[in-house]
Design a protein around this motif. Structure first.
Motif, mmCIF file in Angstrom:
data_model
loop_
_atom_site.group_PDB
_atom_site.id
_atom_site.type_symbol
_atom_site.label_atom_id
_atom_site.label_comp_id
_atom_site.label_asym_id
_atom_site.label_seq_id
_atom_site.Cartn_x
_atom_site.Cartn_y
_atom_site.Cartn_z
ATOM 1 N N GLN A 24 53.572 74.770 106.323
ATOM 2 C CA GLN A 24 54.177 73.701 106.135
ATOM 3 C C GLN A 24 54.989 73.499 105.383
ATOM 4 O OE1 GLN A 24 54.127 71.408 108.669
ATOM 5 N NE2 GLN A 24 51.980 71.768 109.234
ATOM 6 N N LEU A 25 55.593 73.692 104.217
ATOM 7 C CA LEU A 25 56.177 74.258 103.802
ATOM 8 C C LEU A 25 57.562 75.441 103.900
ATOM 9 C CD1 LEU A 25 54.385 74.281 99.982
ATOM 10 C CD2 LEU A 25 56.444 72.595 101.153
ATOM 11 N N VAL A 26 56.633 76.186 104.180
ATOM 12 C CA VAL A 26 57.588 77.863 104.704
ATOM 13 C C VAL A 26 59.396 76.904 107.208
ATOM 14 C CG1 VAL A 26 57.851 80.123 106.574
ATOM 15 C CG2 VAL A 26 56.572 79.607 104.519
ATOM 16 N N LEU A 27 57.331 76.010 107.326
ATOM 17 C CA LEU A 27 58.350 76.041 108.751
ATOM 18 C C LEU A 27 58.950 74.267 108.041
ATOM 19 C CD1 LEU A 27 55.144 75.269 111.258
ATOM 20 C CD2 LEU A 27 57.291 77.370 110.807
ATOM 21 N N THR A 28 59.275 73.685 107.254
ATOM 22 C CA THR A 28 59.654 72.674 106.444
ATOM 23 C C THR A 28 60.893 73.094 105.704
ATOM 24 O OG1 THR A 28 58.776 71.716 105.017
ATOM 25 C CG2 THR A 28 58.303 71.188 107.631
ATOM 26 N N LYS A 29 60.801 74.475 105.753
ATOM 27 C CA LYS A 29 62.072 74.892 103.873
ATOM 28 C C LYS A 29 63.552 74.325 103.912
ATOM 29 C CE LYS A 29 62.378 79.476 105.568
ATOM 30 N NZ LYS A 29 63.110 81.014 105.367
ATOM 31 N N ASP A 30 64.209 74.070 105.207
ATOM 32 C CA ASP A 30 65.537 72.931 105.653
ATOM 33 C C ASP A 30 65.656 71.843 105.599
ATOM 34 O OD1 ASP A 30 66.654 76.008 106.119
ATOM 35 O OD2 ASP A 30 65.937 75.871 108.195
ATOM 36 N N ALA A 31 64.520 70.812 105.746
ATOM 37 C CA ALA A 31 64.231 69.445 105.605
ATOM 38 C C ALA A 31 62.716 69.788 104.895
ATOM 39 C CB ALA A 31 64.048 68.724 106.778
ATOM 40 N N PRO A 32 62.212 70.177 103.541
ATOM 41 C CA PRO A 32 61.509 70.187 102.730
ATOM 42 C C PRO A 32 60.595 68.503 102.455
ATOM 43 C CG PRO A 32 63.040 70.075 101.098
ATOM 44 C CD PRO A 32 63.675 70.248 102.316
ATOM 45 N N LEU A 33 59.448 69.132 102.534
ATOM 46 C CA LEU A 33 58.376 67.668 102.835
ATOM 47 C C LEU A 33 58.087 67.061 101.164
ATOM 48 C CD1 LEU A 33 55.290 69.352 104.202
ATOM 49 C CD2 LEU A 33 56.813 68.175 105.732
ATOM 50 N N GLY A 34 58.948 67.560 100.342
ATOM 51 C CA GLY A 34 58.731 66.845 98.633
ATOM 52 C C GLY A 34 59.327 67.884 97.684
ATOM 53 N N ASP A 35 58.720 67.410 96.080
ATOM 54 C CA ASP A 35 60.257 67.804 95.710
ATOM 55 C C ASP A 35 58.747 69.579 94.657
ATOM 56 O OD1 ASP A 35 62.300 65.871 95.212
ATOM 57 O OD2 ASP A 35 60.523 64.743 95.542
ATOM 58 N N VAL A 36 58.056 68.988 94.581
ATOM 59 C CA VAL A 36 57.060 70.159 93.888
ATOM 60 C C VAL A 36 55.688 70.302 94.630
ATOM 61 C CG1 VAL A 36 56.554 68.338 92.377
ATOM 62 C CG2 VAL A 36 56.069 70.902 91.564
ATOM 63 N N VAL A 37 56.017 72.064 93.913
ATOM 64 C CA VAL A 37 54.199 72.022 94.907
ATOM 65 C C VAL A 37 52.790 72.058 93.965
ATOM 66 C CG1 VAL A 37 54.794 74.509 95.605
ATOM 67 C CG2 VAL A 37 53.234 73.396 96.652
ATOM 68 N N TYR A 38 51.914 71.937 94.286
ATOM 69 C CA TYR A 38 50.819 72.904 93.718
ATOM 70 C C TYR A 38 50.042 73.564 94.603
ATOM 71 C CZ TYR A 38 46.045 72.954 91.750
ATOM 72 O OH TYR A 38 44.805 72.822 91.021
ATOM 73 N N GLY A 39 48.969 73.976 94.178
ATOM 74 C CA GLY A 39 48.146 74.703 95.133
ATOM 75 C C GLY A 39 48.423 75.927 95.880
ATOM 76 N N ILE A 40 49.282 76.257 95.377
ATOM 77 C CA ILE A 40 49.460 77.638 96.255
ATOM 78 C C ILE A 40 48.706 79.010 95.728
ATOM 79 C CG2 ILE A 40 51.340 79.747 96.675
ATOM 80 C CD1 ILE A 40 53.609 77.611 97.201
ATOM 81 N N ASP A 41 48.152 79.776 96.061
ATOM 82 C CA ASP A 41 47.633 80.745 95.212
ATOM 83 C C ASP A 41 47.812 81.730 95.312
ATOM 84 O OD1 ASP A 41 46.646 81.462 97.396
ATOM 85 O OD2 ASP A 41 44.241 80.679 97.131
#
Length: 358
Positions: free
Chosen positions: A90-107
């Motif tokens: 989802q973060l890749v698909l929405t990188k031009d309109a990001p879902l948020g400001d910060v991410v936790y949980g990428i491993d």
């Protein structure tokens, strides 16, 4: 591919996540408005709102999340688009309109993809102690870590007078036929980690033969951890017929009865997972995003990780639950692959596995 409630549901808990009106299928279209990237050297952006994007097993206590919001003054929203694979997709698909400001949980099984797709700003926390820099990744700050391992129902083995297996090779021994349940690496985070373990142990040319031997020995492959652990596994709360299951090194700490645990992790079968936080490119609140990364390294959060996220805190001197030393030890020599190996070959390995085994 990660954890649609598949990871670490050993104890009941309520996951308090605000999705801010976004249905899962609409996430790609309904992210934050596209932002112009700030010029190099300009001041970090800041607003009163902060959106944190996580996997769907994020379960920090509400009082800690409330404390962060109060201390910073931000209106904080938590968005959880799915397991780690879905999160990164989802973060890749929405990188031009990001879902948020910060991410936790990428491993560490997906960190290379996040970095190569350009969804992250160049930020790692200076608060990370030197003793934890072994887990560092470009553009990401390590927060917690743990081992994915085969678990055994010790009571079952005692009742049958059969020795508990200890190695990957033991799992293909005919005396353990029809006893093992695994999870699919194309749909399960533990499954993907275990596939990496088999590649690390058997090599790129040998891991599929090893999986064929597992299947010939009756191994069952479920789609996710919850089905495997709570339906097919005979230990813990499961009533299933199989006394060997793919789970976590910490799982036996949650099957303790008195002074013993009814399960044990086979520490010779483990792959080490590391989870990260990072600042999303296109954030409208880079200051707040950095503050959230620092918050995840704070003593209060690090101390809450074991009993809420069921992982080891990355800050090594953080107090651990009393039972963990006895029932949730880490592997002394986990099976590992480099980030470069995973980044270069992950998708091809999954395709090869699916064609040959899945």
């Amino acid at each position: 591919m990660r954890r649609a409630s598949e990871r670490r549901t050993h104890v009941s808990r309520a996951i308090s996540i605000t999705v801010a009106g976004l249905a899962l299928l609409g996430l790609a279209a309904c992210g934050q408005p596209a932002q112009q990237q700030q010029p190099s050297g300009s001041a970090p952006t800041q607003t009163k709102q902060l959106t944190v994007v996580t996997h769907d097993s994020f379960a920090l206590p509400d009082d800690l999340k409330a404390k962060f919001a109060k201390d910073t003054g931000y209106e904080v929203t938590y968005v959880a688009p799915g397991d780690t694979g879905a999160l990164v997709n989802q973060l890749v698909l929405t990188k031009d309109a990001p879902l948020g400001d910060v991410v936790y949980g990428i491993d560490n099984t997906f960190a290379s993809r996040a970095e190569s797709e350009g969804i992250l700003l160049d930020y790692t926390s200076a608060a990370l102690p030197d003793s934890s820099r072994q887990f560092s990744a470009p553009q990401l700050t390590p927060i917690d870590f743990g081992d994915v391992c085969i678990n055994a129902d010790t009571a079952w083995f005692e009742a049958k007078g059969l020795a508990v297996p200890t190695t990957l090779d033991d799992l293909t021994d005919p005396k353990y036929k029809d006893l093992l349940v695994l999870t699919n690496p194309a749909s399960s985070s533990p499954g993907l980690a275990f596939m990496f373990a088999t590649i690390g142990a058997k090599g790129e040319d040998g891991y599929l033969d090893y999986w064929r031997a597992l299947k010939d020995n009756g191994a069952k492959i479920d789609s996710g951890w919850t089905e495997a652990y709570y339906t097919d596994f005979s230990g813990a709360d499961g009533k299933g017929p199989r006394p060997l299951v793919l789970s976590y090194a910490t799982s036996p700490a949650y099957t303790v009865d008195g002074d013993t645990s009814s399960t044990v992790a086979l520490l010779g079968t483990c792959f080490r997972q590391v989870e990260y936080a990072g600042v999303l490119k296109g954030t409208t609140n880079e200051v707040g995003a950095r503050e959230f990364v620092e918050f995840m390294l704070s003593p209060e959060v690090q101390a809450a990780i074991p009993e809420n996220l069921f992982m080891y805190p990355v800050v090594h001197d953080t107090p651990l639950p009393a039972d963990w030393a006895k029932f949730a030890p880490l592997a002394t020599q986990p099976i590992e692959l480099t980030a470069e190996q995973i980044g270069e070959h992950r998708d091809q390995w999954i395709r090869d596995w699916t064609e040959a085994i899945g």
